[in-house]
Design an enzyme around this catalytic site. Structure first.
Site, PDB file in Angstrom:
ATOM      1  CG  HIS A   1     -28.927 -15.856 -16.216  1.00 40.90           C
ATOM      2  ND1 HIS A   1     -28.395 -16.358 -17.382  1.00 40.90           N
ATOM      3  CD2 HIS A   1     -29.430 -14.635 -16.541  1.00 40.90           C
ATOM      4  CE1 HIS A   1     -28.575 -15.485 -18.359  1.00 40.90           C
ATOM      5  NE2 HIS A   1     -29.212 -14.428 -17.865  1.00 40.90           N
TER       6      HIS A   1
ATOM      7  CD  GLU B   1     -24.675 -18.065 -16.359  1.00 41.10           C
ATOM      8  OE1 GLU B   1     -23.850 -18.973 -16.574  1.00 41.10           O
ATOM      9  OE2 GLU B   1     -25.890 -18.151 -16.651  1.00 41.10           O
TER      10      GLU B   1
ATOM     11  CG  HIS C   1     -27.690 -23.285 -23.137  1.00 45.53           C
ATOM     12  ND1 HIS C   1     -28.306 -22.274 -22.419  1.00 45.53           N
ATOM     13  CD2 HIS C   1     -28.637 -23.784 -23.942  1.00 45.53           C
ATOM     14  CE1 HIS C   1     -29.567 -22.176 -22.793  1.00 45.53           C
ATOM     15  NE2 HIS C   1     -29.794 -23.091 -23.723  1.00 45.53           N
TER      16      HIS C   1
END
Length: 239
Positions: A43, A70, A190
């Site tokens: 990410h 991401e 998450h």
């Protein structure tokens, strides 16, 4: 079995804190896949405080499973993804200064924008996923963007599960059912960890992939990276 994609951002954070190339994120990618993980996630953020944009290129030859990138689809990010051509791009509505992802997309308000970005990725044969809350209205509208998948933002589940509230998984169960009925596959991520991952995966009738980074790398400090990867794989395995 639900696939495990390991987010290696925290390995890059440790490297960047000292300078140099230790720990080496490329070697970590090779090892994590060798230990059994079915994917690598990164990410990159605009300030490159952990994964750097160059890392995205350096990792390409090492990915023998699936490669998931991401990020917020600003121009720099879109250009990177189109150049690297990962297996999957996951769109996350991060503001520039956010510490970590803290909300899913409003797919109604951002329908036109997401549709435009997703169509560009799909023209380049890149699978798309939208980071989204377990909100049925947002999931129902997500299909209009043309996305292949959604990634359920699981922070609320994880927080409530830690308090003993197992009913917190129910909105995610309904979200996965709805997404599947609309023809979208389901990812999640998450704050999933070794304590809650088995329960979460067992409850969701449709769960293709989980992306886990912070918890997995933190747990590895105590238990070892190879051991932890295999502990996740064991918990994700269907009986």
């Amino acid at each position: 079995m639900t696939k495990l994609s390991v987010n290696i951002n925290k390995i890059a954070t440790l490297r960047n804190s000292r300078g140099g190339n230790t720990p080496n994120v490329v070697k970590a990618s090779v090892d994590i896949q060798r230990f059994g993980a079915e994917g690598i996630t990164i990410h990159p953020r605009p300030d490159e405080r952990h994964i750097r944009y160059q890392d995205a290129y350096d990792l390409v030859p090492t990915i023998k499973t699936e490669y998931n990138i991401e990020g917020n689809p600003i121009k720099k990010f879109v250009d990177l993804v189109l150049d690297v051509k990962p297996t999957q791009v996951t769109l996350v509505p991060d503001s520039v200064d956010v510490l970590t992802s803290n909300a899913g997309w409003d797919t109604i308000k951002n329908e036109s924008f997401l549709t435009e970005v997703i169509s560009e990725f799909k023209r380049n044969d890149i699978r798309t996923s939208i980071f989204i809350d377990a909100d049925l209205k947002m999931i129902e509208n997500a299909i209009k963007t043309g996305t292949d998948r959604i990634e359920l933002y699981t922070e609320k589940f994880a927080s409530e599960y830690e308090k003993g509230n197992k009913d917190a998984v129910k909105p995610y169960v309904e979200a996965s059912k709805l997404a599947n009925s609309l023809g979208m596959r389901v990812n999640a991520g998450h704050d999933l960890n070794l304590d809650n991952i088995r329960f979460f995966a067992e409850q969701l009738p449709y769960l293709d992939e989980v992306s886990i980074g912070h918890a997995l790398i933190s747990e590895s400090l105590y238990l070892g990276l190879e051991n932890v990867v295999n502990m996740y794989l064991h918990r994700l395995k269907k009986d």
